[in-house]
Design a protein around this motif. Structure first.
Motif, PDB file in Angstrom:
ATOM      1  N   LEU A   1      40.606  21.659  28.510  1.00 13.07           N
ATOM      2  CA  LEU A   1      39.546  21.657  29.525  1.00 13.07           C
ATOM      3  C   LEU A   1      39.776  22.752  30.552  1.00 13.07           C
ATOM      4  N   GLN A   2      41.023  22.931  30.980  1.00 12.78           N
ATOM      5  CA  GLN A   2      41.309  23.967  31.979  1.00 12.78           C
ATOM      6  C   GLN A   2      41.034  25.360  31.426  1.00 12.78           C
ATOM      7  N   ILE A   3      41.453  25.610  30.201  1.00 17.42           N
ATOM      8  CA  ILE A   3      41.174  26.903  29.558  1.00 17.42           C
ATOM      9  C   ILE A   3      39.665  27.083  29.406  1.00 17.42           C
ATOM     10  N   GLY A   4      38.987  26.022  29.014  1.00 18.31           N
ATOM     11  CA  GLY A   4      37.530  26.090  28.879  1.00 18.31           C
ATOM     12  C   GLY A   4      36.844  26.438  30.186  1.00 18.31           C
ATOM     13  N   ILE A   5      37.298  25.837  31.277  1.00 17.21           N
ATOM     14  CA  ILE A   5      36.727  26.149  32.598  1.00 17.21           C
ATOM     15  C   ILE A   5      36.912  27.627  32.911  1.00 17.21           C
ATOM     16  N   VAL A   6      38.114  28.124  32.706  1.00 21.42           N
ATOM     17  CA  VAL A   6      38.404  29.530  33.033  1.00 21.42           C
ATOM     18  C   VAL A   6      37.533  30.468  32.193  1.00 21.42           C
ATOM     19  N   PHE A   7      37.472  30.233  30.880  1.00 20.09           N
ATOM     20  CA  PHE A   7      36.714  31.134  30.004  1.00 20.09           C
ATOM     21  C   PHE A   7      35.208  30.980  30.175  1.00 20.09           C
ATOM     22  N   PHE A   8      34.725  29.747  30.095  1.00 17.55           N
ATOM     23  CA  PHE A   8      33.284  29.508  30.162  1.00 17.55           C
ATOM     24  C   PHE A   8      32.748  29.869  31.542  1.00 17.55           C
ATOM     25  N   CYS A   9      33.271  29.218  32.553  1.00 14.88           N
ATOM     26  CA  CYS A   9      32.760  29.438  33.907  1.00 14.88           C
ATOM     27  C   CYS A   9      33.095  30.838  34.398  1.00 14.88           C
ATOM     28  N   GLY A  10      34.308  31.269  34.112  1.00 17.53           N
ATOM     29  CA  GLY A  10      34.724  32.604  34.570  1.00 17.53           C
ATOM     30  C   GLY A  10      33.839  33.707  34.025  1.00 17.53           C
ATOM     31  N   SER A  11      33.512  33.641  32.737  1.00 23.01           N
ATOM     32  CA  SER A  11      32.666  34.692  32.151  1.00 23.01           C
ATOM     33  C   SER A  11      31.266  34.679  32.761  1.00 23.01           C
ATOM     34  N   LEU A  12      30.714  33.486  32.985  1.00 16.42           N
ATOM     35  CA  LEU A  12      29.383  33.421  33.607  1.00 16.42           C
ATOM     36  C   LEU A  12      29.411  33.915  35.057  1.00 16.42           C
ATOM     37  N   TYR A  13      30.460  33.542  35.798  1.00 13.06           N
ATOM     38  CA  TYR A  13      30.571  34.028  37.178  1.00 13.06           C
ATOM     39  C   TYR A  13      30.666  35.550  37.213  1.00 13.06           C
ATOM     40  N   LEU A  14      31.465  36.115  36.327  1.00 15.31           N
ATOM     41  CA  LEU A  14      31.623  37.574  36.316  1.00 15.31           C
ATOM     42  C   LEU A  14      30.314  38.272  35.958  1.00 15.31           C
ATOM     43  N   MET A  15      29.586  37.717  35.001  1.00  6.90           N
ATOM     44  CA  MET A  15      28.284  38.318  34.657  1.00  6.90           C
ATOM     45  C   MET A  15      27.310  38.183  35.821  1.00  6.90           C
ATOM     46  N   ALA A  16      27.353  37.056  36.505  1.00  2.00           N
ATOM     47  CA  ALA A  16      26.459  36.855  37.651  1.00  2.00           C
ATOM     48  C   ALA A  16      26.774  37.825  38.780  1.00  2.00           C
ATOM     49  N   LEU A  17      28.020  38.274  38.841  1.00  2.00           N
ATOM     50  CA  LEU A  17      28.411  39.248  39.866  1.00  2.00           C
ATOM     51  C   LEU A  17      28.120  40.686  39.450  1.00  2.00           C
ATOM     52  N   GLY A  18      27.554  40.847  38.249  1.00  2.00           N
ATOM     53  CA  GLY A  18      27.120  42.170  37.827  1.00  2.00           C
ATOM     54  C   GLY A  18      28.003  42.852  36.804  1.00  2.00           C
ATOM     55  N   LEU A  19      29.045  42.206  36.347  1.00  2.00           N
ATOM     56  CA  LEU A  19      29.876  42.799  35.313  1.00  2.00           C
ATOM     57  C   LEU A  19      29.126  42.788  33.991  1.00  2.00           C
ATOM     58  N   PRO A  20      29.574  43.577  33.018  1.00  3.64           N
ATOM     59  CA  PRO A  20      28.816  43.723  31.762  1.00  3.64           C
ATOM     60  C   PRO A  20      28.533  42.404  31.058  1.00  3.64           C
ATOM     61  N   ARG A  21      27.359  42.359  30.451  1.00  6.49           N
ATOM     62  CA  ARG A  21      26.916  41.158  29.742  1.00  6.49           C
ATOM     63  C   ARG A  21      27.747  40.879  28.503  1.00  6.49           C
ATOM     64  N   ILE A  22      28.551  41.846  28.076  1.00  8.70           N
ATOM     65  CA  ILE A  22      29.415  41.633  26.911  1.00  8.70           C
ATOM     66  C   ILE A  22      30.389  40.490  27.168  1.00  8.70           C
ATOM     67  N   LEU A  23      30.631  40.175  28.441  1.00  8.41           N
ATOM     68  CA  LEU A  23      31.491  39.043  28.784  1.00  8.41           C
ATOM     69  C   LEU A  23      30.897  37.719  28.301  1.00  8.41           C
ATOM     70  N   GLY A  24      29.606  37.743  28.036  1.00  6.65           N
ATOM     71  CA  GLY A  24      28.950  36.554  27.499  1.00  6.65           C
ATOM     72  C   GLY A  24      29.518  36.142  26.150  1.00  6.65           C
ATOM     73  N   ALA A  25      30.208  37.069  25.468  1.00  7.37           N
ATOM     74  CA  ALA A  25      30.843  36.732  24.191  1.00  7.37           C
ATOM     75  C   ALA A  25      32.019  35.780  24.392  1.00  7.37           C
ATOM     76  N   ILE A  26      32.570  35.737  25.598  1.00  9.73           N
ATOM     77  CA  ILE A  26      33.697  34.857  25.903  1.00  9.73           C
ATOM     78  C   ILE A  26      33.210  33.434  26.204  1.00  9.73           C
ATOM     79  N   THR A  27      31.994  33.324  26.702  1.00  6.12           N
ATOM     80  CA  THR A  27      31.466  32.029  27.137  1.00  6.12           C
ATOM     81  C   THR A  27      31.556  30.952  26.058  1.00  6.12           C
ATOM     82  N   PRO A  28      31.149  31.221  24.811  1.00  5.22           N
ATOM     83  CA  PRO A  28      31.239  30.172  23.791  1.00  5.22           C
ATOM     84  C   PRO A  28      32.686  29.757  23.474  1.00  5.22           C
ATOM     85  N   ILE A  29      33.616  30.668  23.656  1.00  8.66           N
ATOM     86  CA  ILE A  29      35.026  30.320  23.447  1.00  8.66           C
ATOM     87  C   ILE A  29      35.427  29.260  24.469  1.00  8.66           C
TER      88      ILE A  29
END
Length: 121
Positions: A72-100
């Motif tokens: 669950l902790q790893i999931g929070i970091v990867f899922f939420c972290g990737s969405l937060y980074l994309m929301a802050l304007g980082l490349p959308r390629i980070l969306g590939a991490i979200t499903p992980i």
């Protein structure tokens, strides 16, 4: 330690939620705000789950929670972290991490269910 980690997750979820509602609102597109909102919702749900698991281990110390908690902790970091980074304007390629991250979250809950089932027998 599990309880402390859970409480930190919940505090961070409140902080990022408040930032999204107040600091990001005027600067982000609707799509970015939606990513932020989704991430914060999942963060809260799974952080509350971590809290429940931490309490469970206090009530039933023999209950095996480490794998569930870590997933669950790893999931929070990867899922939420990737969405937060994309929301802050980082490349959308980070969306590939979200499903992980989502897969880790699902695995964490399934491990918890499996261990609960095994313990009930």
């Amino acid at each position: 330690m599990w309880l402390a980690i859970s409480a930190l997750n919940l505090a961070i979820a409140v902080i990022v939620g408040a930032f999204g509602a107040h600091g990001l609102k005027s600067r982000a597109s609707l799509e970015q705000l939606n990513w932020w909102h989704t991430s914060t919702e999942y963060f809260f749900y799974n952080a509350l789950g971590l809290l429940a698991i931490a309490i469970l281990v206090k009530v039933s110390p023999l209950f095996p929670i480490k794998a569930s908690f870590l997933c669950l902790q790893i999931g929070i970091v990867f899922f939420c972290g990737s969405l937060y980074l994309m929301a802050l304007g980082l490349p959308r390629i980070l969306g590939a991490i979200t499903p992980i991250g989502g897969t880790f979250m699902i695995l964490g809950w399934l491990l918890l269910a499996w261990n609960a089932y095994k313990l009930s027998k």
